[in-house]
Design an enzyme around this catalytic site. Structure first.
Site, PDB file in Angstrom:
ATOM      1  N   GLU A  42       9.964  -1.795 -11.484  1.00 43.49           N
ATOM      2  CA  GLU A  42      10.361  -0.402 -11.314  1.00 43.49           C
ATOM      3  C   GLU A  42      11.711  -0.353 -10.592  1.00 43.49           C
ATOM      4  OE1 GLU A  42       7.327   2.077  -9.635  1.00 43.49           O
ATOM      5  OE2 GLU A  42       5.778   1.131 -10.868  1.00 43.49           O
TER       6      GLU A  42
ATOM      7  N   ASN B 171       2.653 -12.551 -12.025  1.00 42.96           N
ATOM      8  CA  ASN B 171       2.539 -11.595 -10.923  1.00 42.96           C
ATOM      9  C   ASN B 171       1.829 -12.213  -9.717  1.00 42.96           C
ATOM     10  OD1 ASN B 171       3.973  -9.515 -11.959  1.00 42.96           O
ATOM     11  ND2 ASN B 171       2.244  -8.208 -12.473  1.00 42.96           N
TER      12      ASN B 171
ATOM     13  N   PHE C 151      12.146 -13.141  -3.909  1.00 41.85           N
ATOM     14  CA  PHE C 151      10.793 -12.851  -3.427  1.00 41.85           C
ATOM     15  C   PHE C 151      10.430 -13.637  -2.173  1.00 41.85           C
ATOM     16  CE2 PHE C 151       8.692  -9.751  -6.139  1.00 41.85           C
ATOM     17  CZ  PHE C 151       9.770  -9.505  -6.983  1.00 41.85           C
ATOM     18  N   LEU C 152      11.423 -13.808  -1.315  1.00 39.57           N
ATOM     19  CA  LEU C 152      11.172 -14.455  -0.021  1.00 39.57           C
ATOM     20  C   LEU C 152      11.618 -13.526   1.116  1.00 39.57           C
ATOM     21  CD1 LEU C 152      12.158 -18.207  -0.595  1.00 39.57           C
ATOM     22  CD2 LEU C 152       9.864 -17.234  -0.368  1.00 39.57           C
TER      23      LEU C 152
ATOM     24  N   GLY D 296       8.201  -8.888   5.220  1.00 34.37           N
ATOM     25  CA  GLY D 296       8.125  -7.456   5.523  1.00 34.37           C
ATOM     26  C   GLY D 296       6.685  -7.038   5.756  1.00 34.37           C
TER      27      GLY D 296
ATOM     28  N   CYS E  84       1.435  -2.815  -9.871  1.00 32.73           N
ATOM     29  CA  CYS E  84       1.075  -4.047 -10.591  1.00 32.73           C
ATOM     30  C   CYS E  84       0.461  -5.134  -9.711  1.00 32.73           C
ATOM     31  CB  CYS E  84       2.304  -4.619 -11.284  1.00 32.73           C
ATOM     32  SG  CYS E  84       2.865  -3.595 -12.639  1.00 32.73           S
TER      33      CYS E  84
ATOM     34  N   LYS F 156      -3.220  -4.559  -8.371  1.00 33.83           N
ATOM     35  CA  LYS F 156      -4.173  -4.442  -9.481  1.00 33.83           C
ATOM     36  C   LYS F 156      -4.303  -5.771 -10.223  1.00 33.83           C
ATOM     37  CE  LYS F 156      -2.302  -2.366 -13.312  1.00 33.83           C
ATOM     38  NZ  LYS F 156      -2.425  -3.240 -14.456  1.00 33.83           N
TER      39      LYS F 156
HETATM   40  C1  UDX Z   1       6.232  -6.236 -10.312  1.00 32.98           C
HETATM   41  C2  UDX Z   1       6.774  -7.476 -11.033  1.00 32.98           C
HETATM   42  O1  UDX Z   1       7.952  -7.940 -10.359  1.00 32.98           O
HETATM   43  C3  UDX Z   1       7.075  -7.172 -12.486  1.00 32.98           C
HETATM   44  O2  UDX Z   1       7.491  -8.343 -13.160  1.00 32.98           O
HETATM   45  C4  UDX Z   1       5.802  -6.613 -13.144  1.00 32.98           C
HETATM   46  O3  UDX Z   1       6.091  -6.245 -14.472  1.00 32.98           O
HETATM   47  C5  UDX Z   1       5.282  -5.403 -12.369  1.00 32.98           C
HETATM   48  O4  UDX Z   1       5.082  -5.773 -10.997  1.00 32.98           O
HETATM   49  P1  UDX Z   1       7.236  -3.975  -9.310  1.00 32.98           P
HETATM   50  O5  UDX Z   1       5.838  -3.509  -9.110  1.00 32.98           O
HETATM   51  O6  UDX Z   1       8.243  -3.019  -9.862  1.00 32.98           O
HETATM   52  O7  UDX Z   1       7.271  -5.250 -10.306  1.00 32.98           O
HETATM   53  O8  UDX Z   1       7.754  -4.459  -7.880  1.00 32.98           O
HETATM   54  P2  UDX Z   1       8.546  -5.719  -7.298  1.00 32.98           P
HETATM   55  O9  UDX Z   1       9.983  -5.440  -7.239  1.00 32.98           O
HETATM   56  O10 UDX Z   1       8.119  -6.969  -7.964  1.00 32.98           O
HETATM   57  O11 UDX Z   1       7.977  -5.705  -5.807  1.00 32.98           O
HETATM   58  C6  UDX Z   1       6.572  -5.777  -5.561  1.00 32.98           C
HETATM   59  C7  UDX Z   1       6.269  -5.619  -4.101  1.00 32.98           C
HETATM   60  O12 UDX Z   1       6.639  -6.787  -3.379  1.00 32.98           O
HETATM   61  C8  UDX Z   1       6.981  -4.449  -3.422  1.00 32.98           C
HETATM   62  O13 UDX Z   1       6.087  -3.798  -2.552  1.00 32.98           O
HETATM   63  C9  UDX Z   1       8.113  -5.111  -2.655  1.00 32.98           C
HETATM   64  O14 UDX Z   1       8.503  -4.372  -1.526  1.00 32.98           O
HETATM   65  C10 UDX Z   1       7.441  -6.427  -2.262  1.00 32.98           C
HETATM   66  N1  UDX Z   1       8.388  -7.515  -2.020  1.00 32.98           N
HETATM   67  C11 UDX Z   1       9.116  -8.035  -3.048  1.00 32.98           C
HETATM   68  C12 UDX Z   1       8.519  -8.041  -0.744  1.00 32.98           C
HETATM   69  O15 UDX Z   1       7.860  -7.595   0.204  1.00 32.98           O
HETATM   70  N2  UDX Z   1       9.375  -9.093  -0.548  1.00 32.98           N
HETATM   71  C13 UDX Z   1      10.116  -9.625  -1.562  1.00 32.98           C
HETATM   72  O16 UDX Z   1      10.864 -10.590  -1.301  1.00 32.98           O
HETATM   73  C14 UDX Z   1       9.985  -9.078  -2.845  1.00 32.98           C
END
Ligand code: UDX
Length: 458
Positions: A153, A206, A247-248, A251, A258, A261
């Site tokens: 998103e 995921n 994704f490191l 927080g 997604c 779920k």
């Molecule tokens: C995710 C997947 O990335 C995507 O491939 C799938 O199709 C749907 O789910 P999205 O839900 O849009 O996408 O969010 P994303 O940007 O992946 O972040 C997920 C959660 O992880 C968020 O709450 C975000 O704040 C958290 N996050 C992400 C962290 O806390 N730290 C990070 O380094 C990255």
């Protein structure tokens, strides 16, 4: 160019509608939600997604998008993309009612040799169920392809148009080839697998990303006690190609439509099949713990939160979306409320009505300046860019105790401290320090309140 139907106009479906139309295909969008379809007929997305409105408007104006709230007698489509919701149900199981309803409704309308392409995230084996349902409706020429969607998103249009990879899972090589051709111009690797493997790739991806975030959050907890800096740890780790830097970010944890779920559904599927998905359970537990840890941090800093007034910055589960599903920001807000704090939630892009539906007991404020007076703590829960540039010194002046809790390690710690705040963050104890100081006066003569970022635009 192909004739494409997209069933379901949620986030995944609407992005597919807009992007396929922009690529020149003829798209029929179907959704049982009349409101969504009425909006789409005017080129307006029912969701907030940057760049999508332009694509939908162009598609509607050029006649490449047709929106319907019921199935026609015959669906003019070579490809029928399924993008309906599969929400979490009892014990993490996916609720497949929308998938079943859609297949039953559309099966009799399919033209010969149509391909059903599933983009909804579904438990492993669902593609086979879809094929059986279509067959039992009398259509013997239909094929099923699993084509999971990986869009995020906030960047969904770009993710769709520039994918890292395209997964095409089918037991019918011809159908797989036809679907693969739709994506050929993207230049991304196209991986062909069987249906079940494609379905599993989506869950595994995921689950791995959620694991990465929970992992760094666990490292942050350790950094807090051994006095190391988790953001530098992440940088040092991420420079290793085998690990990667994404994704490191430590927080208050992951949320959204997604990860929660999908991890729960995979854990459920595994458990029901006799596997023992211990890691997935721990990943979820660490994520829950992360919310409690930040609440504990606030309690420790304030000497308890009962009767304290706390403003939470952010309601969306991450920036650049108005989605609040499984939002860590709102869960932390509610935990603070349950612990006796007076909590005010402010988000520049999420409407108060939306928040109240999920969390009716939370108070939402449309104006940060009105809310700040007499506050004991500001908690950054969603790292909206507007929050990074807040007029901190002026805000601090209006507070009773100027405590800033940075739940996303997003702020410049020194600037926050120089503005008069006591600063707390996640896994960076070296940046914290200093006792909590009471603020004794309020000075509004400097024009605080005129900044657009300080008022919700909804
Ligand atoms: C995710 C997947 O990335 C995507 O491939 C799938 O199709 C749907 O789910 P999205 O839900 O849009 O996408 O969010 P994303 O940007 O992946 O972040 C997920 C959660 O992880 C968020 O709450 C975000 O704040 C958290 N996050 C992400 C962290 O806390 N730290 C990070 O380094 C990255």
């Amino acid at each position: 160019m192909a004739e494409i139907a997209v069933i379901g106009c949620g986030h995944v479906g609407l992005v597919a509608v807009g992007c396929f139309a922009a690529l020149g295909h003829q798209v029929t969008a179907v959704d049982v939600d009349t409101r969504r379809i009425e909006l789409l007929r005017r080129g307006v997305p029912a969701i907030y997604e940057p760049g999508l409105e332009d694509l939908l408007r162009d598609g509607v104006e050029s006649g490449r998008i047709e929106a319907r709230d019921r199935y026609p007698a015959e669906l003019d489509a070579d490809f029928v993309f399924l993008a309906v919701g599969t929400p979490s149900s009892t014990g993490g199981a996916s609720d497949l009612r929308a998938v079943r309803d859609a297949i039953s409704a559309l099966a009799p309308t399919l033209r010969p040799n149509a391909v059903i392409v599933n983009k909804s995230t579904v438990p492993i084996g669902t593609g086979n169920m879809i094929a059986e349902t279509a067959l039992s409706a009398g259509d013997t020429s239909v094929s099923v392809v699993s084509n999971p969607e990986f869009l995020q998103e906030g960047t969904a249009v770009d993710n769709f148009m520039n994918p890292d990879r395209v997964i095409v899972g089918s037991d019918d090589p011809d159908a797989a080839e036809r679907v693969a051709q739709l994506y050929e111009d993207f230049g991304a690797p196209i991986l062909r697998t069987d249906i079940r493997t494609a379905e599993m790739i989506k869950y595994a991806s995921n689950a791995f990303l959620a694991t990465k975030v929970s992992f760094i959050n666990e490292m942050a907890s350790i950094c807090d006690v051994v006095n190391a800096d988790v953001t530098e740890v992440a940088r040092g780790m991420g420079l290793d190609d085998r690990i990667g830097s994404k994704f490191l970010r430590a927080g208050i944890g992951w949320g959204g439509s997604c990860f929660p779920k999908d991890v729960a559904s995979l854990e459920h599927t595994a458990s029901m099949s006799g596997a023992h998905p211990q890691l997935l359970r721990d990943v979820v537990e660490i994520n829950k713990e992360q919310r409690r840890r930040i609440v504990h941090k606030i309690q420790t800093a304030l000497g308890g939160v009962e009767g304290r007034r706390i403003v939470v910055l952010g309601a969306a589960f991450k920036p650049n979306t108005d989605d609040i599903r499984e939002s860590p920001a709102l869960e932390v807000s509610d935990l603070l409320r349950l612990a006796g704090a007076e909590v005010l939630v402010f988000d520049p892009h999420v409407s108060a009505e939306k928040i109240r539906v999920e969390f009716p007991r939370l108070t939402v404020t449309p104006d940060l300046i009105d809310a700040i007076e007499g506050t004991d703590a500001l908690v950054l829960a969603t790292e909206w860019p507007a929050f990074i540039d807040l007029p901190l010194a002026e805000l601090a002046l209006g507070m009773r105790t100027a405590l800033f809790i940075d739940g996303r390690n997003a702020m410049d710690a020194r600037a926050v401290r120089e503005a008069g705040f006591t600063y707390r963050c996640i896994g960076r104890p070296g940046l914290e320090g200093g006792p909590l100081e009471p603020v004794t006066h309020i000075d509004r003569s400097n024009g605080v309140g005129s900044d657009h970022a300080l008022a919700s635009n909804r």
